[in-house]
Scaffold this motif. Structure first.
Motif, PDB file in Angstrom:
ATOM      1  N   LEU A  12       6.371  -5.177  15.133  1.00 20.60           N
ATOM      2  CA  LEU A  12       5.963  -3.558  15.535  1.00 20.60           C
ATOM      3  C   LEU A  12       5.142  -3.544  14.163  1.00 20.60           C
ATOM      4  CD1 LEU A  12       6.293  -1.002  16.982  1.00 20.60           C
ATOM      5  CD2 LEU A  12       8.285  -0.477  15.593  1.00 20.60           C
ATOM      6  N   MET A  13       4.130  -2.813  14.041  1.00 21.61           N
ATOM      7  CA  MET A  13       2.901  -2.678  12.750  1.00 21.61           C
ATOM      8  C   MET A  13       2.829  -1.170  13.634  1.00 21.61           C
ATOM      9  SD  MET A  13       1.108  -6.334  12.797  1.00 21.61           S
ATOM     10  CE  MET A  13       0.204  -5.503  10.767  1.00 21.61           C
ATOM     11  N   ALA A  14       1.993  -0.922  12.570  1.00 22.84           N
ATOM     12  CA  ALA A  14       1.388   0.644  12.379  1.00 22.84           C
ATOM     13  C   ALA A  14      -0.269   0.214  12.032  1.00 22.84           C
ATOM     14  CB  ALA A  14       1.828   1.721  10.841  1.00 22.84           C
ATOM     15  N   LEU A  20      -6.007  -5.129   6.932  1.00 25.22           N
ATOM     16  CA  LEU A  20      -5.726  -4.977   5.148  1.00 25.22           C
ATOM     17  C   LEU A  20      -4.071  -3.728   4.663  1.00 25.22           C
ATOM     18  CD1 LEU A  20      -8.267  -6.347   2.943  1.00 25.22           C
ATOM     19  CD2 LEU A  20      -6.200  -7.216   3.854  1.00 25.22           C
ATOM     20  N   ALA A  21      -4.841  -2.209   5.357  1.00 24.92           N
ATOM     21  CA  ALA A  21      -3.957  -1.927   5.524  1.00 24.92           C
ATOM     22  C   ALA A  21      -2.494  -1.134   6.370  1.00 24.92           C
ATOM     23  CB  ALA A  21      -4.698   0.023   5.175  1.00 24.92           C
ATOM     24  N   ASP A  22      -2.648  -1.995   7.578  1.00 21.50           N
ATOM     25  CA  ASP A  22      -1.993  -2.634   8.238  1.00 21.50           C
ATOM     26  C   ASP A  22      -0.269  -2.277   7.837  1.00 21.50           C
ATOM     27  OD1 ASP A  22      -3.906  -2.100   9.987  1.00 21.50           O
ATOM     28  OD2 ASP A  22      -3.317  -4.022  11.152  1.00 21.50           O
ATOM     29  N   GLN A  23       0.867  -1.680   8.457  1.00 12.84           N
ATOM     30  CA  GLN A  23       1.820  -1.664   7.674  1.00 12.84           C
ATOM     31  C   GLN A  23       2.823  -2.180   8.651  1.00 12.84           C
ATOM     32  OE1 GLN A  23       3.763   2.130   6.605  1.00 12.84           O
ATOM     33  NE2 GLN A  23       4.627   1.058   4.828  1.00 12.84           N
ATOM     34  N   VAL A  24       3.743  -3.072   8.158  1.00 12.27           N
ATOM     35  CA  VAL A  24       4.553  -3.797   9.639  1.00 12.27           C
ATOM     36  C   VAL A  24       5.642  -2.359   9.039  1.00 12.27           C
ATOM     37  CG1 VAL A  24       6.523  -5.366   9.919  1.00 12.27           C
ATOM     38  CG2 VAL A  24       3.792  -6.239   8.539  1.00 12.27           C
TER      39      VAL A  24
END
Length: 189
Positions: A12-14, A20-24
């Protein structure tokens, strides 16, 4: 279709403006083997700082795909009533597949009366005694009404049922399509 050992990776990611700035937010890897008994299923919770991801899998030996649509055909959805549309099957006990959840009381119904479901496709087993149930419920403080349409799975074609909640009636249509590539059901109904 299961073949040998199957690896599931759930993440699940934001998403952000740049990759590069995607957050798990949550991540897990687990395995399922085709030799597992039918009763075996995977149900796991993946906790993380701000959320918990729940993942469930149950194998269906001879499955068909059911594409569900719900259309308001009589009456109207009352203002302020929370609504849910969900499905379940006999073969997977105590499991609901949520197709639409409107806790704020604003049901997304188009001008043609079609419910804008967030999920429309579910699977069920073909043959045997399995049935697909599609339920619609309305809730308000001190009030709950629910009705369901029950369908016998088919290899192809469509099935139509009705859900009557007293103040409105919905037509539930299921379009069936075969998922399995095995010749086991070739020539069946």
């Amino acid at each position: 279709m299961l073949a040998g050992l199957v690896t599931f990776e759930v993440q699940l990611m934001a998403k952000s403006k740049t990759e590069l700035a995607d957050q798990v937010l949550a991540s897990k890897v687990f395995y399922f083997h085709q030799g597992s008994r039918r009763e075996d299923s995977i149900c796991t919770r993946i906790p993380y700082k701000h959320c918990t991801l729940e993942f469930a899998l149950a194998p269906l030996r001879h499955s068909v795909e059911a594409t569900v649509t719900v259309q308001l055909v009589d009456g109207s959805w009352p203002d302020g009533h929370q609504g849910q549309v969900f499905s379940c099957t006999d073969s997977i006990k105590d499991t609901k597949m949520l197709l639409l959840d409107c806790p704020d009381g604003t049901m997304p119904i188009g001008p043609d009366g079609m419910f804008e479901l967030s999920r429309r496709v579910v699977c069920t087993e073909l043959g045997g005694r399995d049935k697909l149930m599609v339920s619609v419920q309305a809730r308000r403080v001190g009030f709950l009404t629910r009705n369901q349409a029950v369908f016998e799975p088919k290899m192809s074609g469509t099935s139509v049922g009705m859900c009557d909640l007293r103040f409105c009636k919905m037509q539930v249509t299921v379009a069936w399509s075969l998922l399995s590539t095995s010749g086991t059901h070739a020539g069946g109904k």
